[in-house]
Write a protein that holds these residues in place. Sequence first.
Motif, PDB file in Angstrom:
ATOM      1  N   MET A 176      66.175  31.814  -4.651  1.00  0.00           N
ATOM      2  CA  MET A 176      65.632  31.251  -5.907  1.00  0.00           C
ATOM      3  C   MET A 176      66.701  31.064  -6.763  1.00  0.00           C
ATOM      4  N   LYS A 177      67.526  31.851  -7.195  1.00  0.00           N
ATOM      5  CA  LYS A 177      68.602  31.541  -7.919  1.00  0.00           C
ATOM      6  C   LYS A 177      69.277  30.284  -7.576  1.00  0.00           C
ATOM      7  N   LEU A 178      69.522  30.117  -6.423  1.00  0.00           N
ATOM      8  CA  LEU A 178      70.505  28.830  -5.822  1.00  0.00           C
ATOM      9  C   LEU A 178      69.403  27.531  -6.072  1.00  0.00           C
ATOM     10  N   GLN A 179      68.050  27.556  -6.080  1.00  0.00           N
ATOM     11  CA  GLN A 179      67.277  26.377  -6.449  1.00  0.00           C
ATOM     12  C   GLN A 179      67.593  25.988  -7.960  1.00  0.00           C
ATOM     13  N   GLU A 180      67.449  27.161  -8.804  1.00  0.00           N
ATOM     14  CA  GLU A 180      67.457  26.952 -10.287  1.00  0.00           C
ATOM     15  C   GLU A 180      68.670  26.421 -10.538  1.00  0.00           C
ATOM     16  N   GLU A 181      69.689  26.888  -9.845  1.00  0.00           N
ATOM     17  CA  GLU A 181      71.203  26.409 -10.578  1.00  0.00           C
ATOM     18  C   GLU A 181      71.269  25.177  -9.895  1.00  0.00           C
ATOM     19  N   LEU A 182      70.684  24.588  -8.592  1.00  0.00           N
ATOM     20  CA  LEU A 182      70.999  23.444  -8.483  1.00  0.00           C
ATOM     21  C   LEU A 182      69.921  22.404  -9.246  1.00  0.00           C
ATOM     22  N   GLY A 183      68.848  22.781  -9.801  1.00  0.00           N
ATOM     23  CA  GLY A 183      68.099  21.940 -10.599  1.00  0.00           C
ATOM     24  C   GLY A 183      68.752  21.749 -11.903  1.00  0.00           C
ATOM     25  N   LYS A 184      69.496  22.567 -12.204  1.00  0.00           N
ATOM     26  CA  LYS A 184      70.463  22.459 -13.693  1.00  0.00           C
ATOM     27  C   LYS A 184      71.397  21.483 -13.696  1.00  0.00           C
ATOM     28  N   ARG A 185      71.961  20.984 -12.316  1.00  0.00           N
ATOM     29  CA  ARG A 185      73.487  20.271 -12.259  1.00  0.00           C
ATOM     30  C   ARG A 185      73.092  18.746 -12.173  1.00  0.00           C
ATOM     31  N   ARG A 186      73.879  18.092 -12.445  1.00  0.00           N
ATOM     32  CA  ARG A 186      74.070  16.738 -12.442  1.00  0.00           C
ATOM     33  C   ARG A 186      75.882  16.408 -12.295  1.00  0.00           C
ATOM     34  N   THR A 187      76.176  15.818 -11.185  1.00  0.00           N
ATOM     35  CA  THR A 187      77.652  15.688 -11.249  1.00  0.00           C
ATOM     36  C   THR A 187      78.071  14.191 -10.799  1.00  0.00           C
ATOM     37  N   PHE A 188      78.610  13.390 -11.766  1.00  0.00           N
ATOM     38  CA  PHE A 188      78.610  12.069 -11.832  1.00  0.00           C
ATOM     39  C   PHE A 188      79.986  11.536 -12.195  1.00  0.00           C
ATOM     40  N   ALA A 189      80.118  10.285 -11.880  1.00  0.00           N
ATOM     41  CA  ALA A 189      81.544   9.696 -12.583  1.00  0.00           C
ATOM     42  C   ALA A 189      81.159   8.411 -13.259  1.00  0.00           C
ATOM     43  N   ILE A 190      81.903   7.881 -14.381  1.00  0.00           N
ATOM     44  CA  ILE A 190      81.869   6.731 -14.895  1.00  0.00           C
ATOM     45  C   ILE A 190      83.122   5.776 -14.375  1.00  0.00           C
ATOM     46  N   ILE A 191      82.525   4.666 -14.022  1.00  0.00           N
ATOM     47  CA  ILE A 191      83.620   3.884 -13.446  1.00  0.00           C
ATOM     48  C   ILE A 191      83.559   2.269 -14.282  1.00  0.00           C
ATOM     49  N   SER A 192      84.596   1.541 -14.270  1.00  0.00           N
ATOM     50  CA  SER A 192      84.287   0.193 -14.899  1.00  0.00           C
ATOM     51  C   SER A 192      85.777  -0.340 -14.498  1.00  0.00           C
ATOM     52  N   HIS A 193      85.995  -1.559 -14.804  1.00  0.00           N
ATOM     53  CA  HIS A 193      87.179  -2.416 -14.727  1.00  0.00           C
ATOM     54  C   HIS A 193      87.871  -2.085 -16.111  1.00  0.00           C
ATOM     55  N   PRO A 194      89.144  -1.994 -15.737  1.00  0.00           N
ATOM     56  CA  PRO A 194      89.803  -1.343 -16.978  1.00  0.00           C
ATOM     57  C   PRO A 194      89.522  -2.091 -18.254  1.00  0.00           C
ATOM     58  N   ASP A 195      89.396  -1.376 -19.325  1.00  0.00           N
ATOM     59  CA  ASP A 195      89.196  -1.910 -20.850  1.00  0.00           C
ATOM     60  C   ASP A 195      87.733  -2.309 -21.093  1.00  0.00           C
ATOM     61  N   ALA A 196      86.828  -1.893 -20.092  1.00  0.00           N
ATOM     62  CA  ALA A 196      85.242  -2.192 -20.260  1.00  0.00           C
ATOM     63  C   ALA A 196      84.734  -1.269 -21.218  1.00  0.00           C
ATOM     64  N   GLY A 197      85.635   0.027 -21.470  1.00  0.00           N
ATOM     65  CA  GLY A 197      84.949   0.951 -22.288  1.00  0.00           C
ATOM     66  C   GLY A 197      84.640   2.405 -21.774  1.00  0.00           C
ATOM     67  N   LYS A 198      85.414   2.596 -20.531  1.00  0.00           N
ATOM     68  CA  LYS A 198      84.979   3.880 -19.850  1.00  0.00           C
ATOM     69  C   LYS A 198      85.134   5.073 -20.531  1.00  0.00           C
ATOM     70  N   THR A 199      86.557   5.107 -20.974  1.00  0.00           N
ATOM     71  CA  THR A 199      87.172   6.035 -21.899  1.00  0.00           C
ATOM     72  C   THR A 199      86.527   6.450 -23.333  1.00  0.00           C
ATOM     73  N   THR A 200      85.959   5.280 -23.955  1.00  0.00           N
ATOM     74  CA  THR A 200      85.111   5.483 -25.082  1.00  0.00           C
ATOM     75  C   THR A 200      83.863   6.160 -24.661  1.00  0.00           C
ATOM     76  N   LEU A 201      83.231   5.714 -23.784  1.00  0.00           N
ATOM     77  CA  LEU A 201      81.752   6.143 -23.459  1.00  0.00           C
ATOM     78  C   LEU A 201      82.021   7.591 -22.843  1.00  0.00           C
ATOM     79  N   THR A 202      83.150   8.218 -22.203  1.00  0.00           N
ATOM     80  CA  THR A 202      83.440   9.319 -21.855  1.00  0.00           C
ATOM     81  C   THR A 202      83.467  10.399 -23.027  1.00  0.00           C
ATOM     82  N   GLU A 203      84.101   9.769 -23.893  1.00  0.00           N
ATOM     83  CA  GLU A 203      84.505  10.489 -25.083  1.00  0.00           C
ATOM     84  C   GLU A 203      83.016  10.657 -25.844  1.00  0.00           C
ATOM     85  N   LYS A 204      82.251   9.588 -25.840  1.00  0.00           N
ATOM     86  CA  LYS A 204      81.052   9.988 -26.569  1.00  0.00           C
ATOM     87  C   LYS A 204      80.110  10.787 -25.926  1.00  0.00           C
TER      88      LYS A 204
END
Length: 532
Positions: A1-29
């Motif tokens: 059960m613990k594993l299921q709970e831990e799974l439900g809590k997690r989101r793993t993602f990346a921000i991608i963009s062409h340079p200068d579109a605002g990836k760093t700024t969005l990450t920071e926010k």
Amino acid sequence: MKLQEELGKRRTFAIISHPDAGKTTLTEKLLLYGGAIQVAGAVKSNKIRKSATSDFMDIERQRGISVTTAVMTFEYSNTLINLLDTPGHKDFAEDTYRTLTAVDSVILVIDSVKGVEIQTEKLMGVCRMRNTPVIIFINKMDLEGRDPFDLLDECEKKLNIKVQPLSFPINKGSEFKGVYNLYDKSLQLFSPEKQTVEKDRVEISDLSDSLLDELIDRDAPKLREDADLLHGVYPDFDVNGYLSGELAPVFFGSARNNFGVKELLDTFIRIAPTPRGRETDRRFVHPEEEKFTGFVFKVFANIDPKHRNRIAFVRIVSGKFERNQYIWHCRLKKEMKFAAPFAFMGSSKSVIEEAYPGDVIGLYDTGTFKIGDTLTEGEELQFRGIPSFSPELFKELINRDPMKSKQLDKGIQQLTDEGVAQLFYQNEGKKKIVGVVGDLQFDVIRHRLLNEYGAAAEFVPRDVYKALWITAEDKKKLEDFTRFKSQNVYTDKDEHLVYLAPSEWMLRNVKETNPEITFHTTSEFKTEKVEV
Ligand code: G4P
């Protein structure tokens, strides 16, 4: 059960963009919302300076920083978010492609003035290979950008994905008033001075409400017209379409002004997938499985020149990882144990006792890990989905100091394990060709070979148009081809055969005259064939 709970809590993602579109700024926010940083500017100051001024010393400095930003973990609204960093510099695009294998979804940032740019298209191509769910954030709405309908059309055409706006902008540039959220039918008003959390949300479920005229005055009729049009064009939002990678929800906002960011984050945690399983050479591994599995997607070597150690980043796919547990290294067929696995929570690094699917852990080792290595509790598996792509630039590696050839071999080998470049060995000759995505990488490699291994190398340009992995059903035909084209047939790090085509014309010609050979654009191929 613990594993299921831990799974439900997690989101793993990346921000991608062409340079200068605002990836760093969005990450920071996003990190500010998650409390992972306290002041604006903390991430930005780590960024490689813009291309005109960035040289390999910048990259070196960045390498140290990259270890700490490889994964940024923070909690927001009872959700544990793992944000994986991707390099902003286009010369290091391959590193980004690999990171994308370790995430379950992405946020794609597009500049409203420039629209879909070339790097965005390439990155989206990689997402499509694995049906990664994508949310699009159209940034810089405070600038005099392109028409939002045109931008939506361009996304659909150039990114080859259905789109669905979940919010829609009201005017733009200096006249930008805010966005109307089509999903929860609310109005969010923009004020450039306020750099704070957006509280000014007004519910307007019926757009004919006169309150709309009070709030946005002259822009109200246009919003009504736009909303009618949108209703006609787009059906109700289908979250399954998003989860299967066929439909990308779109948000409009301004990362610099922190506008539309919270809305994006709130929707993200609601709809983004929880940690997903991965395909291996033998079977599909589900995240709920009791036994631990994971794979290495990033390796940093020699961060501290005094200690020849490496840090490998592992994405956990299934089960629970525990400190000091015995782990099976499938490629080396070897048992290993890690006393100090670490993770970054907020801005601090700490040794972890356990980790779950979706998490990324850092492991210290002395040279046993390569990108793509699979770790299990004993089962023989190899995770798929970390292909090499054809580099863009190719040069021959020449040793300038015969006394140091061993060091050079070791150095280039280790840098290739780290994924800094691809190395191709001539099949029946001595040539070693190094392939990279951007010229800057050659400077980095030369510099690192000298500093970390004491080897003097030089790179000589060679006429190579593309690297193509070759196979044939008839083994004999492949052998014949390899012999006839011995000047151009090489092997890669996994000893797969690669044809280094000298020119586009030659490639076409060779394909026509050798129909029994299949040419692949990546090192891992199930369905894909090259189009030239
Ligand atoms: P990147 O990581 O995708 O390369 O982009 P980054 O966030 O560094 O942003 C690139 C530039 O765009 C930065 O300006 C940043 O401030 C600006 N920017 C980001 N979001 C917005 C936005 O919503 N509106 C406007 N008008 N600009 C935005 P810079 O001049 O390069 O840096 P800085 O002096 O602002 O730090």
